[in-house]
Design a protein around this motif. Sequence first.
Motif, PDB file in Angstrom:
ATOM      1  N   MET A   1      11.772  24.458 -14.625  1.00 13.30           N
ATOM      2  CA  MET A   1      12.277  24.234 -13.285  1.00 13.30           C
ATOM      3  C   MET A   1      12.842  22.820 -13.241  1.00 13.30           C
ATOM      4  O   MET A   1      12.211  21.876 -13.674  1.00 13.30           O
ATOM      5  N   GLY A   2      14.021  22.701 -12.712  1.00 10.58           N
ATOM      6  CA  GLY A   2      14.670  21.403 -12.651  1.00 10.58           C
ATOM      7  C   GLY A   2      14.323  20.640 -11.391  1.00 10.58           C
ATOM      8  O   GLY A   2      13.458  21.032 -10.592  1.00 10.58           O
ATOM      9  N   LEU A   3      15.022  19.561 -11.220  1.00 11.63           N
ATOM     10  CA  LEU A   3      14.781  18.708 -10.062  1.00 11.63           C
ATOM     11  C   LEU A   3      15.122  19.431  -8.758  1.00 11.63           C
ATOM     12  O   LEU A   3      14.422  19.297  -7.754  1.00 11.63           O
ATOM     13  N   ILE A   7      12.655  20.101  -5.446  1.00 11.89           N
ATOM     14  CA  ILE A   7      13.009  19.683  -4.083  1.00 11.89           C
ATOM     15  C   ILE A   7      12.970  20.877  -3.136  1.00 11.89           C
ATOM     16  O   ILE A   7      12.534  20.760  -1.984  1.00 11.89           O
ATOM     17  N   ILE A   8      13.395  22.047  -3.619  1.00 13.52           N
ATOM     18  CA  ILE A   8      13.338  23.259  -2.790  1.00 13.52           C
ATOM     19  C   ILE A   8      11.883  23.611  -2.476  1.00 13.52           C
ATOM     20  O   ILE A   8      11.559  23.993  -1.341  1.00 13.52           O
ATOM     21  N   LEU A   9      10.992  23.489  -3.467  1.00 14.69           N
ATOM     22  CA  LEU A   9       9.568  23.744  -3.208  1.00 14.69           C
ATOM     23  C   LEU A   9       9.012  22.802  -2.147  1.00 14.69           C
ATOM     24  O   LEU A   9       8.261  23.224  -1.266  1.00 14.69           O
ATOM     25  N   GLY A  13       7.670  24.077   1.452  1.00 11.79           N
ATOM     26  CA  GLY A  13       6.306  23.715   1.834  1.00 11.79           C
ATOM     27  C   GLY A  13       6.254  22.941   3.136  1.00 11.79           C
ATOM     28  O   GLY A  13       5.379  23.180   3.985  1.00 11.79           O
ATOM     29  N   ALA A  14       7.203  22.036   3.324  1.00 11.11           N
ATOM     30  CA  ALA A  14       7.235  21.267   4.577  1.00 11.11           C
ATOM     31  C   ALA A  14       7.554  22.172   5.761  1.00 11.11           C
ATOM     32  O   ALA A  14       6.977  22.011   6.846  1.00 11.11           O
ATOM     33  N   ILE A  15       8.455  23.118   5.553  1.00 13.07           N
ATOM     34  CA  ILE A  15       8.782  24.050   6.642  1.00 13.07           C
ATOM     35  C   ILE A  15       7.560  24.894   6.994  1.00 13.07           C
ATOM     36  O   ILE A  15       7.233  25.087   8.177  1.00 13.07           O
ATOM     37  N   LEU A  16       6.868  25.424   5.983  1.00 16.02           N
ATOM     38  CA  LEU A  16       5.684  26.235   6.265  1.00 16.02           C
ATOM     39  C   LEU A  16       4.582  25.418   6.925  1.00 16.02           C
ATOM     40  O   LEU A  16       3.853  25.923   7.777  1.00 16.02           O
ATOM     41  N   THR A  17       4.446  24.156   6.554  1.00 13.45           N
ATOM     42  CA  THR A  17       3.361  23.336   7.089  1.00 13.45           C
ATOM     43  C   THR A  17       3.654  22.834   8.492  1.00 13.45           C
ATOM     44  O   THR A  17       2.809  22.907   9.383  1.00 13.45           O
ATOM     45  N   PHE A  18       4.855  22.319   8.704  1.00 12.19           N
ATOM     46  CA  PHE A  18       5.124  21.599   9.948  1.00 12.19           C
ATOM     47  C   PHE A  18       6.000  22.341  10.956  1.00 12.19           C
ATOM     48  O   PHE A  18       5.988  21.997  12.131  1.00 12.19           O
ATOM     49  N   ALA A  19       6.777  23.317  10.523  1.00 16.77           N
ATOM     50  CA  ALA A  19       7.769  23.882  11.435  1.00 16.77           C
ATOM     51  C   ALA A  19       7.525  25.339  11.800  1.00 16.77           C
ATOM     52  O   ALA A  19       8.357  25.945  12.469  1.00 16.77           O
ATOM     53  N   LEU A  36       2.612  24.095  -1.932  1.00 19.99           N
ATOM     54  CA  LEU A  36       4.001  24.066  -2.412  1.00 19.99           C
ATOM     55  C   LEU A  36       4.537  22.635  -2.477  1.00 19.99           C
ATOM     56  O   LEU A  36       5.235  22.273  -3.427  1.00 19.99           O
ATOM     57  N   MET A  37       4.212  21.833  -1.465  1.00 14.80           N
ATOM     58  CA  MET A  37       4.661  20.438  -1.498  1.00 14.80           C
ATOM     59  C   MET A  37       4.013  19.675  -2.644  1.00 14.80           C
ATOM     60  O   MET A  37       4.674  18.874  -3.318  1.00 14.80           O
ATOM     61  N   ALA A  38       2.741  19.930  -2.909  1.00 12.57           N
ATOM     62  CA  ALA A  38       2.056  19.249  -4.011  1.00 12.57           C
ATOM     63  C   ALA A  38       2.659  19.657  -5.359  1.00 12.57           C
ATOM     64  O   ALA A  38       2.908  18.800  -6.226  1.00 12.57           O
ATOM     65  N   VAL A  39       2.924  20.957  -5.528  1.00 15.64           N
ATOM     66  CA  VAL A  39       3.530  21.428  -6.777  1.00 15.64           C
ATOM     67  C   VAL A  39       4.928  20.821  -6.936  1.00 15.64           C
ATOM     68  O   VAL A  39       5.322  20.417  -8.035  1.00 15.64           O
ATOM     69  N   GLY A  40       5.683  20.734  -5.855  1.00 17.09           N
ATOM     70  CA  GLY A  40       7.015  20.125  -5.915  1.00 17.09           C
ATOM     71  C   GLY A  40       6.954  18.654  -6.295  1.00 17.09           C
ATOM     72  O   GLY A  40       7.753  18.178  -7.105  1.00 17.09           O
TER      73      GLY A  40
END
Length: 85
Positions: A1-3, A7-9, A13-19, A36-40
């Motif tokens: 998996m590239g950069l 960033i997509i992960l 993750g931010a969308i699922l957590t905060f939005a 997901l944010m931690a894995v990203g």
Amino acid sequence: MGLGGCIILIAIGAILTFATDWHMQGVNLTVVGLILMAVGLIGVATFSGIARRRRVVVPPATPVVEEEPHHHTHRVDGYSDGYGV
């Protein structure tokens, strides 16, 4: 998996957590988003470390020494330009 994938992960993750305010039975979307944010973030750190090691220092180019042109007698038969030889 590239950069980009990392960033997509982080973004998903931010969308699922905060939005989102969805509630699924048996799934805590806040925790899934944090994972997901931690894995990203781990992926970005790993990618940066690998990319730093891949950089290759190119040595300076050696100067090009041009040869003296050969002075031949000028022939008019069409073979002096190198195509007929």
